[in-house]
Design a protein around this motif. Sequence first.
Motif, PDB file in Angstrom:
ATOM      1  N   PHE A  86       0.787  -1.229   0.000  1.00  0.00           N
ATOM      2  CA  PHE A  86       0.000   0.000   0.000  1.00  0.00           C
ATOM      3  C   PHE A  86       0.824   1.287   0.000  1.00  0.00           C
ATOM      4  N   GLY A  87       2.101   1.214   0.356  1.00  0.00           N
ATOM      5  CA  GLY A  87       2.895   2.422   0.528  1.00  0.00           C
ATOM      6  C   GLY A  87       2.942   3.323  -0.686  1.00  0.00           C
ATOM      7  N   ARG A  88       3.264   2.772  -1.839  1.00  0.00           N
ATOM      8  CA  ARG A  88       3.405   3.597  -3.044  1.00  0.00           C
ATOM      9  C   ARG A  88       2.075   4.249  -3.433  1.00  0.00           C
ATOM     10  N   GLU A  89       0.985   3.494  -3.332  1.00  0.00           N
ATOM     11  CA  GLU A  89      -0.329   4.047  -3.676  1.00  0.00           C
ATOM     12  C   GLU A  89      -0.714   5.184  -2.737  1.00  0.00           C
ATOM     13  N   PHE A  90      -0.448   5.023  -1.441  1.00  0.00           N
ATOM     14  CA  PHE A  90      -0.749   6.095  -0.485  1.00  0.00           C
ATOM     15  C   PHE A  90       0.080   7.340  -0.816  1.00  0.00           C
ATOM     16  N   ALA A  91       1.361   7.151  -1.158  1.00  0.00           N
ATOM     17  CA  ALA A  91       2.230   8.283  -1.489  1.00  0.00           C
ATOM     18  C   ALA A  91       1.697   9.034  -2.703  1.00  0.00           C
ATOM     19  N   CYS A  92       1.234   8.318  -3.708  1.00  0.00           N
ATOM     20  CA  CYS A  92       0.689   8.957  -4.917  1.00  0.00           C
ATOM     21  C   CYS A  92      -0.573   9.748  -4.594  1.00  0.00           C
ATOM     22  N   LEU A 149      10.202  17.456  -2.566  1.00  0.00           N
ATOM     23  CA  LEU A 149       9.681  17.332  -3.932  1.00  0.00           C
ATOM     24  C   LEU A 149       9.934  15.937  -4.486  1.00  0.00           C
ATOM     25  N   ASP A 150      11.115  15.413  -4.242  1.00  0.00           N
ATOM     26  CA  ASP A 150      11.438  14.073  -4.723  1.00  0.00           C
ATOM     27  C   ASP A 150      12.741  13.617  -4.104  1.00  0.00           C
ATOM     28  N   VAL A 151      12.960  12.312  -4.162  1.00  0.00           N
ATOM     29  CA  VAL A 151      14.197  11.709  -3.670  1.00  0.00           C
ATOM     30  C   VAL A 151      14.613  10.647  -4.679  1.00  0.00           C
ATOM     31  N   LEU A 152      15.910  10.529  -4.915  1.00  0.00           N
ATOM     32  CA  LEU A 152      16.404   9.589  -5.917  1.00  0.00           C
ATOM     33  C   LEU A 152      17.686   8.944  -5.401  1.00  0.00           C
ATOM     34  N   VAL A 153      17.713   7.638  -5.356  1.00  0.00           N
ATOM     35  CA  VAL A 153      18.884   6.889  -4.922  1.00  0.00           C
ATOM     36  C   VAL A 153      19.709   6.525  -6.154  1.00  0.00           C
ATOM     37  N   GLN A 154      20.976   6.939  -6.164  1.00  0.00           N
ATOM     38  CA  GLN A 154      21.836   6.683  -7.318  1.00  0.00           C
ATOM     39  C   GLN A 154      23.225   6.245  -6.851  1.00  0.00           C
ATOM     40  N   SER A 155      23.922   5.563  -7.728  1.00  0.00           N
ATOM     41  CA  SER A 155      25.233   5.032  -7.367  1.00  0.00           C
ATOM     42  C   SER A 155      26.357   6.030  -7.608  1.00  0.00           C
ATOM     43  N   THR A 214      15.820  10.872   7.301  1.00  0.00           N
ATOM     44  CA  THR A 214      16.327   9.679   6.615  1.00  0.00           C
ATOM     45  C   THR A 214      17.434   9.021   7.427  1.00  0.00           C
ATOM     46  N   ARG A 215      18.308   9.831   8.005  1.00  0.00           N
ATOM     47  CA  ARG A 215      19.391   9.292   8.822  1.00  0.00           C
ATOM     48  C   ARG A 215      18.836   8.555  10.040  1.00  0.00           C
ATOM     49  N   ARG A 216      17.794   9.110  10.646  1.00  0.00           N
ATOM     50  CA  ARG A 216      17.196   8.439  11.807  1.00  0.00           C
ATOM     51  C   ARG A 216      16.599   7.098  11.401  1.00  0.00           C
ATOM     52  N   ARG A 217      15.901   7.060  10.282  1.00  0.00           N
ATOM     53  CA  ARG A 217      15.315   5.807   9.817  1.00  0.00           C
ATOM     54  C   ARG A 217      16.395   4.806   9.404  1.00  0.00           C
ATOM     55  N   GLU A 218      17.452   5.306   8.812  1.00  0.00           N
ATOM     56  CA  GLU A 218      18.549   4.440   8.397  1.00  0.00           C
ATOM     57  C   GLU A 218      19.165   3.733   9.603  1.00  0.00           C
ATOM     58  N   ALA A 264      15.629   1.177  -0.527  1.00  0.00           N
ATOM     59  CA  ALA A 264      15.773   2.553  -0.060  1.00  0.00           C
ATOM     60  C   ALA A 264      14.885   3.499  -0.859  1.00  0.00           C
ATOM     61  N   GLN A 265      14.882   3.353  -2.190  1.00  0.00           N
ATOM     62  CA  GLN A 265      14.064   4.214  -3.028  1.00  0.00           C
ATOM     63  C   GLN A 265      12.587   4.053  -2.724  1.00  0.00           C
ATOM     64  N   ARG A 266      12.148   2.814  -2.607  1.00  0.00           N
ATOM     65  CA  ARG A 266      10.734   2.543  -2.356  1.00  0.00           C
ATOM     66  C   ARG A 266      10.298   3.084  -0.990  1.00  0.00           C
ATOM     67  N   PHE A 267      11.121   2.836   0.031  1.00  0.00           N
ATOM     68  CA  PHE A 267      10.767   3.294   1.370  1.00  0.00           C
ATOM     69  C   PHE A 267      10.748   4.819   1.449  1.00  0.00           C
ATOM     70  N   LEU A 268      11.796   5.476   0.959  1.00  0.00           N
ATOM     71  CA  LEU A 268      11.903   6.925   1.092  1.00  0.00           C
ATOM     72  C   LEU A 268      10.855   7.666   0.274  1.00  0.00           C
ATOM     73  N   SER A 269      10.474   7.105  -0.878  1.00  0.00           N
ATOM     74  CA  SER A 269       9.447   7.752  -1.696  1.00  0.00           C
ATOM     75  C   SER A 269       8.125   7.834  -0.939  1.00  0.00           C
ATOM     76  N   THR A 270       7.819   6.799  -0.156  1.00  0.00           N
ATOM     77  CA  THR A 270       6.594   6.812   0.649  1.00  0.00           C
ATOM     78  C   THR A 270       6.779   7.626   1.921  1.00  0.00           C
TER      79      THR A 270
END
Length: 215
Positions: free
Chosen positions: A37-43, A83-89, A152-156, A168-174
């Motif tokens: 449900f997380g992604r749908e709630f975020a949207c 506005l948005d968050v993006l996890v990248q290498s 984010t640091r606290r959740r990490e 990480a991307q899925r969790f932080l987006s929600t």
Amino acid sequence: MWLYFRFPLSLRMVEEMLAARGIVVSHETVRQWALKFGREFACRIRRRLPRAGDKWHLDEVAAKIAGVQHWLWRAVDQTGVVLDVLVQSRRGKRSAKRLLRKLLKRQCRAPRVMVTDKLPSYGAAKREVMPGVEHRQHKGLNNRAENSHQPTRRRERQMKRFKSPRQAQRFLSTHDQIANLFHLRRDHVSAVQYRAARARAFEVWAGISGVAAAA
């Protein structure tokens, strides 16, 4: 769902809090609920929130994921709404361009001003993606974006690090969208105004989740 994404709680903590209320579920069930449900709630939250501001603060922070260093890129507006968050290498021009393009696609407009630190990747990406936007590069001006990494640091720490970039991307987006809903800026309003805004946020959450707020 609300407890898990809103506060720095582990899955087992949420399981125990539900058990105290007579709801017997396992921590694995809570995890599956978050995935389902997380992604749908975020949207839904994103569609209901007011339009974001026209001043974007961008920043990136290092994070170890599965023993490999990644970068959490985040953009917030002048009020601190994420506005948005993006996890990248990586941390180069290509990564900065990817963030800017994602922001433009989601916000459907360019900002009036873009504020970043002095990382050259931002300037190089902006010249190609948003050449007409004013760009201010100064570490002291970007505290708003840097402070937005703190939840984010606290959740990490609570989650003992993210297990994969996808997780990480899925969790932080929600997580960030639910935080936006309850981003009430308490120090800028009276106690009465704050409580009224909080009540409205709970009403929106109840409408989104289909669960009535506790009496």
